[in-house]
Write an enzyme that holds these catalytic residues in place. Sequence first.
Site, PDB file in Angstrom:
ATOM      1  CG  ASP A 156      -2.147   1.108   1.337  1.00 36.79           C
ATOM      2  OD1 ASP A 156      -2.022   1.788   0.338  1.00 36.79           O
ATOM      3  OD2 ASP A 156      -2.751   1.072   2.016  1.00 36.79           O
ATOM      4  N   GLY A 208      -5.284   3.675  -7.672  1.00 33.68           N
ATOM      5  CA  GLY A 208      -5.827   4.250  -9.070  1.00 33.68           C
ATOM      6  C   GLY A 208      -4.891   5.336  -9.632  1.00 33.68           C
ATOM      7  CD1 TRP A 209      -3.866   8.066  -6.788  1.00 35.67           C
ATOM      8  CD2 TRP A 209      -1.673   8.299  -6.033  1.00 35.67           C
ATOM      9  NE1 TRP A 209      -3.814   8.723  -5.569  1.00 35.67           N
ATOM     10  CE2 TRP A 209      -2.363   8.892  -5.152  1.00 35.67           C
ATOM     11  CE3 TRP A 209      -0.306   8.454  -5.784  1.00 35.67           C
ATOM     12  CZ2 TRP A 209      -2.105   9.505  -3.960  1.00 35.67           C
ATOM     13  CZ3 TRP A 209       0.276   8.900  -4.592  1.00 35.67           C
ATOM     14  CH2 TRP A 209      -0.756   9.357  -3.543  1.00 35.67           C
ATOM     15  CG  ASP A 229      -9.376   3.256   1.790  1.00 37.39           C
ATOM     16  OD1 ASP A 229      -8.502   2.909   0.849  1.00 37.39           O
ATOM     17  OD2 ASP A 229      -9.131   3.061   2.922  1.00 37.39           O
TER      18      ASP A 229
HETATM   19  C1  GLA Z   1      -5.252   2.382   2.997  1.00 34.77           C
HETATM   20  C2  GLA Z   1      -5.788   1.093   2.172  1.00 34.77           C
HETATM   21  C3  GLA Z   1      -6.994   0.381   3.042  1.00 34.77           C
HETATM   22  C4  GLA Z   1      -6.221  -0.032   4.170  1.00 34.77           C
HETATM   23  C5  GLA Z   1      -5.664   0.883   5.065  1.00 34.77           C
HETATM   24  C6  GLA Z   1      -4.637   0.293   6.191  1.00 34.77           C
HETATM   25  O1  GLA Z   1      -6.320   3.337   3.346  1.00 34.77           O
HETATM   26  O2  GLA Z   1      -6.395   1.753   1.060  1.00 34.77           O
HETATM   27  O3  GLA Z   1      -7.572  -0.618   2.328  1.00 34.77           O
HETATM   28  O4  GLA Z   1      -5.307  -0.933   3.864  1.00 34.77           O
HETATM   29  O5  GLA Z   1      -4.751   1.869   4.267  1.00 34.77           O
HETATM   30  O6  GLA Z   1      -4.194   1.385   6.883  1.00 34.77           O
END
Ligand code: GLA
Length: 404
Positions: A156, A208-209, A229
Amino acid sequence: MRMRWLAVVIVLASVAGAQGPVVASAKDMSAAGSLAQTPPMGWNSWNHFAGKVTEQDVKDAADALVASGMREAGYVYVNVDDTWEGERDPQGVLHANSKFPDMKGLGDYIHARGLKFGIYSSPGPRTCAGFVASYGYEQQDADLYASWGVDYLKYDLCSFGTLMEAARDEHPEDAEIGNRMMKAAYVKMRAALDKTGRPIVLSLCQYGWDDVWAWGASVGGNLWRTTGDIEDNYARMSTIGFSQGVIAQYAGPGHWNDPDMLEVGNGGMSTEEYRTHMSLWALLAAPLLAGNDLSKMTPETKSILMNKAVIAIDQDKLGVQGKRLSKDGDLEIWTKPLSGGSAAVGLFNRSSIATSMSLKLSDVGMASPSAIVDLWSGQRRVAKEGEVKAVVPVHGVVLLRVEP
Ligand code: GLA
């Protein structure tokens, strides 16, 4: 304190920015090629447990996957999202925090149940929830994951975005610097995972960047988040889901668009809305990662997550993502071609009044199909004069499988 952090970021960013061009040979990255031939299915801790997740919650989820029949329906990944991480020791080895006393043991527990183990990190120094992440320790972390039996990594972007920002500030003349850094970071982790010799699915998460769908596979991603999210409400779920048709061409076996994890069973939507969520994700060939508390599922939640005919649409081996066929105000028809010449068709009513909708069978190339099955009722539907008509509930769907 703030200044010190900024200085660290700038130093790290210059190091990252110095990395050369990256994507050249990434496409052949071996382990990525044979993984995720159908969209990954399983469970992830974030949507329900978020920062509170513990080892026991994850074990309970693994047990529930088996007891509920979800494992047999295809849900095999048990993915621990953010907040498992502790600190690095003087040798650089990352330890889990006190919520996760034994990660190797947890991996064994999951594998003993015929399931697979997923974990979470960031290419930046910190995860989105502020925990220690993999920047500068990619190979060491990949080796550690492999030693725990990890089969899936969600990677992430989070604080890596700050490094990109700093590099852009430092090199305003170089419009591509952030994009190059991001790709390099994903290539680096893909290579580190491959070097472990363990097949590990790589899930890119950067919201999606820079049109990630156009290059996610070339940096070794097996799936990539296409949006910010999801939330457990119809407005957010439908905004995400109904926007995904235009990138359908980028999905296929081994590399999928990921409109985020499921919210089914978390309580914020009606039954019809959750059916819409599940139907739309199946038509989109989206990863199906349940995000609810599996140890407390109502029969209704189970019936949505475990509708085998709907799952078969998602997992169809042709691996083609569906898209919108037509839109008339709040009424949308989506289709997904299936192997053997069949088609899945979703009649979606986004309005707040139950409405009659009609599908012209010639629009899906089957003027006289051998069968039309309604996948939520299990009943056959009959066509009249080449059309199937159905009353679609508020925020609901009629999902059909049309056989040639
Ligand atoms: C980002 C991701 C989420 C989750 C959180 C965890 O917001 O997009 O899916 O993994 O981090 O901190």
